[in-house]
Design a protein around this motif. Structure first.
Motif, short mmCIF file in Angstrom:
data_model
loop_
_atom_site.label_atom_id
_atom_site.label_comp_id
_atom_site.label_asym_id
_atom_site.label_seq_id
_atom_site.Cartn_x
_atom_site.Cartn_y
_atom_site.Cartn_z
N ASN A 36 0.83 -1.20 0.00
CA ASN A 36 0.00 0.00 0.00
C ASN A 36 0.87 1.25 0.00
O ASN A 36 1.66 1.46 0.93
CB ASN A 36 -0.91 -0.02 1.23
CG ASN A 36 -1.98 1.05 1.18
OD1 ASN A 36 -1.83 2.07 0.51
ND2 ASN A 36 -3.07 0.82 1.88
N ASP A 38 0.13 4.13 0.73
CA ASP A 38 -0.16 4.99 1.89
C ASP A 38 0.90 4.81 2.96
O ASP A 38 1.14 5.71 3.76
CB ASP A 38 -1.53 4.66 2.48
CG ASP A 38 -2.67 5.12 1.58
OD1 ASP A 38 -2.42 5.98 0.71
OD2 ASP A 38 -3.80 4.62 1.74
N TYR A 197 -18.38 10.36 -5.77
CA TYR A 197 -17.68 11.33 -4.94
C TYR A 197 -17.60 12.69 -5.63
O TYR A 197 -17.65 12.78 -6.86
CB TYR A 197 -16.28 10.84 -4.57
CG TYR A 197 -15.29 10.77 -5.71
CD1 TYR A 197 -14.32 11.76 -5.86
CD2 TYR A 197 -15.30 9.73 -6.62
CE1 TYR A 197 -13.39 11.70 -6.89
CE2 TYR A 197 -14.38 9.66 -7.65
CZ TYR A 197 -13.44 10.65 -7.78
OH TYR A 197 -12.53 10.59 -8.79
N SER A 199 -15.70 15.66 -6.95
CA SER A 199 -14.31 15.86 -7.38
C SER A 199 -14.01 17.30 -7.77
O SER A 199 -12.97 17.58 -8.33
CB SER A 199 -14.02 14.95 -8.58
OG SER A 199 -14.90 15.27 -9.63
N ARG A 267 -0.34 7.93 -3.80
CA ARG A 267 -1.37 7.86 -2.76
C ARG A 267 -2.72 8.37 -3.27
O ARG A 267 -3.76 7.77 -2.99
CB ARG A 267 -0.91 8.66 -1.54
CG ARG A 267 0.27 8.00 -0.83
CD ARG A 267 0.85 8.85 0.29
NE ARG A 267 1.93 8.14 0.95
CZ ARG A 267 2.72 8.67 1.89
NH1 ARG A 267 2.53 9.93 2.27
NH2 ARG A 267 3.67 7.95 2.44
N ASN A 268 -2.71 9.46 -4.03
CA ASN A 268 -3.97 9.97 -4.57
C ASN A 268 -4.57 9.02 -5.59
O ASN A 268 -5.79 8.85 -5.68
CB ASN A 268 -3.76 11.34 -5.20
CG ASN A 268 -3.58 12.44 -4.17
OD1 ASN A 268 -4.01 12.30 -3.03
ND2 ASN A 268 -2.92 13.52 -4.55
N GLU A 271 -6.38 6.27 -3.91
CA GLU A 271 -7.71 6.70 -3.48
C GLU A 271 -8.69 6.72 -4.65
O GLU A 271 -9.85 6.29 -4.53
CB GLU A 271 -7.62 8.09 -2.83
CG GLU A 271 -8.93 8.63 -2.28
CD GLU A 271 -9.49 7.79 -1.15
OE1 GLU A 271 -10.70 7.92 -0.88
OE2 GLU A 271 -8.74 7.00 -0.55
N ASP A 272 -8.23 7.22 -5.81
CA ASP A 272 -9.06 7.16 -7.02
C ASP A 272 -9.49 5.72 -7.30
O ASP A 272 -10.65 5.47 -7.63
CB ASP A 272 -8.27 7.67 -8.24
CG ASP A 272 -7.98 9.15 -8.20
OD1 ASP A 272 -8.67 9.87 -7.45
OD2 ASP A 272 -7.07 9.59 -8.92
N ARG A 274 -9.72 3.12 -5.30
CA ARG A 274 -10.67 2.58 -4.33
C ARG A 274 -12.10 3.05 -4.62
O ARG A 274 -13.06 2.27 -4.55
CB ARG A 274 -10.27 2.97 -2.90
CG ARG A 274 -9.10 2.15 -2.35
CD ARG A 274 -8.88 2.44 -0.88
NE ARG A 274 -8.26 3.74 -0.66
CZ ARG A 274 -6.95 3.93 -0.57
NH1 ARG A 274 -6.11 2.92 -0.72
NH2 ARG A 274 -6.47 5.14 -0.35
N LYS A 275 -12.23 4.33 -4.98
CA LYS A 275 -13.56 4.87 -5.27
C LYS A 275 -14.12 4.28 -6.56
O LYS A 275 -15.32 3.96 -6.64
CB LYS A 275 -13.47 6.40 -5.35
CG LYS A 275 -13.22 7.05 -4.00
CD LYS A 275 -12.84 8.52 -4.14
CE LYS A 275 -12.59 9.14 -2.77
NZ LYS A 275 -12.07 10.53 -2.87
N THR A 303 -2.61 0.37 -7.78
CA THR A 303 -3.80 0.93 -8.43
C THR A 303 -4.45 -0.09 -9.36
O THR A 303 -5.67 -0.30 -9.32
CB THR A 303 -3.41 2.19 -9.23
OG1 THR A 303 -2.98 3.21 -8.32
CG2 THR A 303 -4.58 2.72 -10.04
#
Length: 372
Positions: A36, A38, A197, A199, A267-268, A271-272, A274-275, A303
């Motif tokens: 990960n 993160d 979400y 954006s 990291r961003n 997050e993209d 996961r969504k 990713t």
């Protein structure tokens, strides 16, 4: 002769040390996508270059085999065997397929078109990117970095060129205020209200529904995930390496702003991913689905693994032999554009187009609907 005898032990010692380092890095790069970002981002960075480290490992295996040094040759072979699972994504051993049955065959193009600019010939007349789309033979074209498809955004987008494009692709979907992804289609297409979400006008993906003849429905998730955000000067850090001095300078630059941007990007983008995965899980697995676009990350990355999950199949991995390059600028020769799918579809072929107007090559996939 004496000099050769002295040099030889030191040479082989150096090669042994180098081999161990390359073998270890290859393993870390192969499985960097399991860590990960993160918590730790360096393995994700190594994952980008995994195909190159794997090739270096194979070269070292051949070197030790020719030198008849069995132990280090065997260590290299063990390294490759240990990396076989991620290698199946980076080095697929598939091949194109022929259509079977009566299910409709269609072509879909996915391309980060960078506003249909020509970055290598900015002053040339006409527009090579638009011409390429018109003559592509694709039934559906999905575009990233394209908001309005007007002459305010697209260079040399004459009325005649515009008319030619829309005569081939009379249907278009995508909201400029939501994202920079668009879909052109020969068949009716509409944007799906699927985004989970907010954006702030820069959504990293969007969903579209295309209705093919005989009321065949295809859902397309077009993505343009978080980029590395490097400036032109920072991108040149790699291309400018031509000596030890420039390498030292590049490393100093990397330790500064570049490392921070890379860490933020990994990291961003996670997050993209996961969504996007949450939204994909809401779509029935019985509906034909293609997820394509600019992932800004390679097969086997964190990713990629999140988005692919256990249900999506990789069209490139199933229909091609060997690694691919989809980004073509600044010596960052990586496979960062993907095309995944699931449902009653079969991937027949996936080509990487070689037009170089953009910093990305287009992907052109050929699929067939499976009749139930």
């Amino acid at each position: 002769m004496l000099a050769l005898k002295i040099i030889s032990p030191f040479f082989f010692l150096g090669m042994r040390i180098l081999s161990v380092i390359i073998y270890v890095i290859t393993i870390v790069a192969a499985y960097g996508g399991r860590i990960n970002p993160d918590y730790l981002t360096f393995p994700s960075l190594l994952c980008l270059a995994f195909p190159y480290f794997a090739i270096l490992t194979i070269i070292l295996i051949l070197f030790w085999a020719l030198s008849r040094k069995i132990i280090f040759c065997a260590l290299g072979v063990i390294t490759i065997i240990f990396c076989l699972t991620p290698m199946s994504d980076a080095f697929p051993l598939g091949g194109s397929r022929k259509p079977e049955g009566t299910g409709q065959v269609f072509k879909i193009m996915s391309w980060n078109v960078i506003h249909a600019r020509d970055i290598r010939h900015p002053d040339s007349p006409g527009n090579r990117a638009i011409d390429y789309m018109i003559n592509s033979g694709a039934d559906v074209i999905t575009l990233a970095e394209m908001r309005t498809l007007t002459n305010k955004e697209v260079p040399n987008f004459s009325d005649s060129l515009r008319d030619s494009l829309f005569s081939v692709y009379p249907y278009m979907a995508g909201v400029p205020t939501i994202s920079d992804v668009k879909v052109l289609s020969k068949y009716p297409v509409e944007r799906m209200e699927k985004i989970s979400y907010d954006s702030d006008g820069n959504c990293r993906y969007d969903f579209f529904k295309i209705i093919f003849p005989e009321n065949r429905e295809l859902v397309v998730a077009m993505v343009h995930l978080y980029s590395y955000g490097l400036s032109e000067q920072e991108r040149q850090v790699v291309t400018d390496i031509n000596s030890m001095e420039s390498a030292k300078s590049s490393m100093a630059e990397f330790k500064g702003s570049i490392r921070k941007k890379l860490r933020e990007a990994f990291r961003n983008r996670a997050e993209d991913a996961r969504k996007l995965r949450e939204d994909l899980d809401d779509i029935s697995p019985d509906i034909p689905l293609i997820v394509c676009g600019d992932f800004n990350d390679v097969p086997s990355s964190w990713t990629y693994n999140i988005i692919r999950g256990d249900d999506l199949r990789d069209a490139y991995g199933e229909t091609n032999f060997g690694p691919a390059i989809t980004y073509n600028l600044h010596a960052f020769y990586f496979h960062i554009d993907q095309m995944l799918y699931r449902g009653p579809l079969i991937a027949l072929d996936l080509d990487v187009g070689k037009i170089n107007t953009s910093d990305h090559y287009p992907l052109i996939g050929k699929f067939q609907f499976i009749n139930k």
